[in-house]
Design a protein around this motif. Structure first.
Motif, PDB file in Angstrom:
ATOM      1  N   HIS A  72      53.788   2.549  95.757  1.00  0.00           N
ATOM      2  CA  HIS A  72      53.325   2.036  94.459  1.00  0.00           C
ATOM      3  C   HIS A  72      53.157   0.524  94.501  1.00  0.00           C
ATOM      4  O   HIS A  72      54.100  -0.196  94.822  1.00  0.00           O
ATOM      5  N   THR A  73      51.975   0.055  94.143  1.00  0.00           N
ATOM      6  CA  THR A  73      51.738  -1.390  93.990  1.00  0.00           C
ATOM      7  C   THR A  73      50.885  -1.587  92.726  1.00  0.00           C
ATOM      8  O   THR A  73      50.587  -0.618  92.031  1.00  0.00           O
ATOM      9  N   GLY A  74      50.536  -2.851  92.465  1.00  0.00           N
ATOM     10  CA  GLY A  74      49.808  -3.122  91.219  1.00  0.00           C
ATOM     11  C   GLY A  74      50.729  -3.013  90.026  1.00  0.00           C
ATOM     12  O   GLY A  74      50.310  -2.657  88.922  1.00  0.00           O
ATOM     13  N   ILE A  75      51.992  -3.315  90.273  1.00  0.00           N
ATOM     14  CA  ILE A  75      53.018  -3.099  89.244  1.00  0.00           C
ATOM     15  C   ILE A  75      53.886  -4.346  89.096  1.00  0.00           C
ATOM     16  O   ILE A  75      53.871  -5.250  89.938  1.00  0.00           O
ATOM     17  N   VAL A  76      54.658  -4.343  88.017  1.00  0.00           N
ATOM     18  CA  VAL A  76      55.682  -5.362  87.836  1.00  0.00           C
ATOM     19  C   VAL A  76      56.949  -4.626  87.393  1.00  0.00           C
ATOM     20  O   VAL A  76      56.875  -3.626  86.677  1.00  0.00           O
ATOM     21  N   ILE A  77      58.079  -5.106  87.881  1.00  0.00           N
ATOM     22  CA  ILE A  77      59.350  -4.452  87.544  1.00  0.00           C
ATOM     23  C   ILE A  77      59.896  -5.088  86.272  1.00  0.00           C
ATOM     24  O   ILE A  77      60.016  -6.312  86.184  1.00  0.00           O
ATOM     25  N   VAL A  78      60.220  -4.251  85.297  1.00  0.00           N
ATOM     26  CA  VAL A  78      60.727  -4.771  84.026  1.00  0.00           C
ATOM     27  C   VAL A  78      61.997  -4.028  83.633  1.00  0.00           C
ATOM     28  O   VAL A  78      62.335  -3.004  84.241  1.00  0.00           O
ATOM     29  N   VAL A  79      62.671  -4.557  82.614  1.00  0.00           N
ATOM     30  CA  VAL A  79      63.816  -3.837  82.056  1.00  0.00           C
ATOM     31  C   VAL A  79      63.532  -3.651  80.570  1.00  0.00           C
ATOM     32  O   VAL A  79      63.132  -4.585  79.869  1.00  0.00           O
ATOM     33  N   ARG A  80      63.690  -2.380  80.135  1.00  0.00           N
ATOM     34  CA  ARG A  80      63.463  -2.058  78.720  1.00  0.00           C
ATOM     35  C   ARG A  80      64.603  -1.181  78.253  1.00  0.00           C
ATOM     36  O   ARG A  80      64.847  -0.141  78.849  1.00  0.00           O
ATOM     37  N   ASN A  81      65.239  -1.612  77.198  1.00  0.00           N
ATOM     38  CA  ASN A  81      66.400  -0.864  76.663  1.00  0.00           C
ATOM     39  C   ASN A  81      67.394  -0.511  77.769  1.00  0.00           C
ATOM     40  O   ASN A  81      67.873   0.618  77.850  1.00  0.00           O
ATOM     41  N   GLY A  82      67.642  -1.453  78.646  1.00  0.00           N
ATOM     42  CA  GLY A  82      68.643  -1.265  79.701  1.00  0.00           C
ATOM     43  C   GLY A  82      68.168  -0.447  80.887  1.00  0.00           C
ATOM     44  O   GLY A  82      68.930  -0.175  81.810  1.00  0.00           O
TER      45      GLY A  82
END
Ligand code: F6P
Length: 319
Positions: A279-289
């Protein structure tokens, strides 16, 4: 075997090193090569690369700044700059470029992606202005640093019965001002998201004084202007001696908090795990933990939602 390029870009943020460490060590675990790129996109254009291994990232988890260093390049976002960068990555046979940075840096990454470069982004900026993620790397530490400084400012503000305007970073986002202001009992907020007339803020200050609140802290996000002008106007409107302090670059440095170290470690780890899944074309985020990989373009188009409730609560608690 995959080859990952890794860079930090834009304003540095405490926790970037923990993210670098996590990317490198997870990559080593998978048997991938990592090329560190010094000084962000500027270093990429100068081919300032070096191979990294587990030892390259030893003893950095608790260090502020970024061992890869960073920059803001004027040439990179130009057509010629972007094409040259894409060419260089091809020459070095970099399969995926991991970019740790804020909105501007990740927008640059998206432009590279449009030229065929595979990207994975990690949001790192003290401003917390990345709409797709609840938190960005460095924000928590910056708030803690601001709180420590404001507690000292409070002592002297109380002793002199003054108003003190504390200017914090945040060009388009008042999160540092709001979070530090809530934690320090600030009386007013001057932030880009809220266009409140200064007369209204000063009215509250005078009312508070009439009720016996003789000293007050006003938080100012830098995007609204410099503290000197505000001090002058607030003093004129309230007739109370008003001083100001710009916390400046101390907010960007220092050993990262446990929150930032863990946020960065999780994001760095997940970035490479996603690469391992193709998987590419992505960004790692945090949502509601919860950590998630979201589409890079979609993430960049996600507006930051202003926390009205928090803003209202600060007004109620600071009476
Ligand atoms: O983007 C993070 C940030 O700290 C902003 O809050 C601030 O306006 C800017 O960086 C300052 O950056 P520079 O290092 O270019 O002065």
């Amino acid at each position: 075997m995959k080859r990952i390029g890794l860079l930090t870009s834009g304003g540095d943020a405490p926790g970037m090193n923990a993210a670098i460490r996590a990317v490198v060590r997870t990559a080593v675990y998978h048997g991938y090569e990592v090329y560190g790129v010094n000084r962000g996109y500027a270093g990429l254009l100068e081919q300032d690369f070096y191979p990294m291994n587990s030892r390259s990232v030893a003893n950095i988890i608790d260090h502020g700044g970024t061992i890869l260093q960073t920059s803001r390049s004027d040439f990179f976002p130009t057509n010629a700059g972007l094409h040259r960068a894409a060419e260089i990555l091809k020459e070095y046979e970099i399969d995926v470029l991991v970019v740790i940075g804020g909105d501007g840096s990740l927008t640059g990454a998206l432009k590279l992606q449009e030229l065929g470069v595979k990207i994975v982004g990690i949001p790192g900026t003290i401003d917390n202005d990345f709409g797709a993620s609840d938190y960005t790397i460095g924000f928590d530490t910056a708030v803690s640093t601001a709180i420590e400084a404001i507690s000292k400012i409070r002592d002297t503000t109380f002793s002199h019965n003054r108003i003190n305007v504390v200017q914090v970073m945040g060009r388009r986002c008042g999160d540092i001002a709001m979070y530090a202001g809530l934690a320090c009992g600030a009386k007013g907020m001057i932030i880009p998201e809220k266009d409140v007339p200064l007369e209204t803020i000063c009215g509250r200050l005078v009312e508070g004084r009439d009720r016996g609140k003789m000293h007050s802290i006003i938080m100012l996000a830098e995007g609204c202007g410099g503290y000197r002008d505000y001090c002058k106007k607030i003093q004129e409107l309230t007739k109370v001696e008003t001083k100001g302090t710009n916390l400046g670059y101390i907010q960007r440095g220092g050993s990262p908090s446990h929150f930032d170290r863990n946020l960065a470690s999780n994001m760095g780890y997940m970035a490479v795990e996603e690469i391992a899944k193709g998987h590419t074309g992505i960004v790692i985020v945090v949502r509601n933990g919860k950590y998630e990989a979201v589409d890079l373009e979609e993430a960049l188009n996600t507006p930051k939602v202003f926390d009205e409730e928090m803003y209202e609560m600060i007004q109620i608690l600071s009476i």
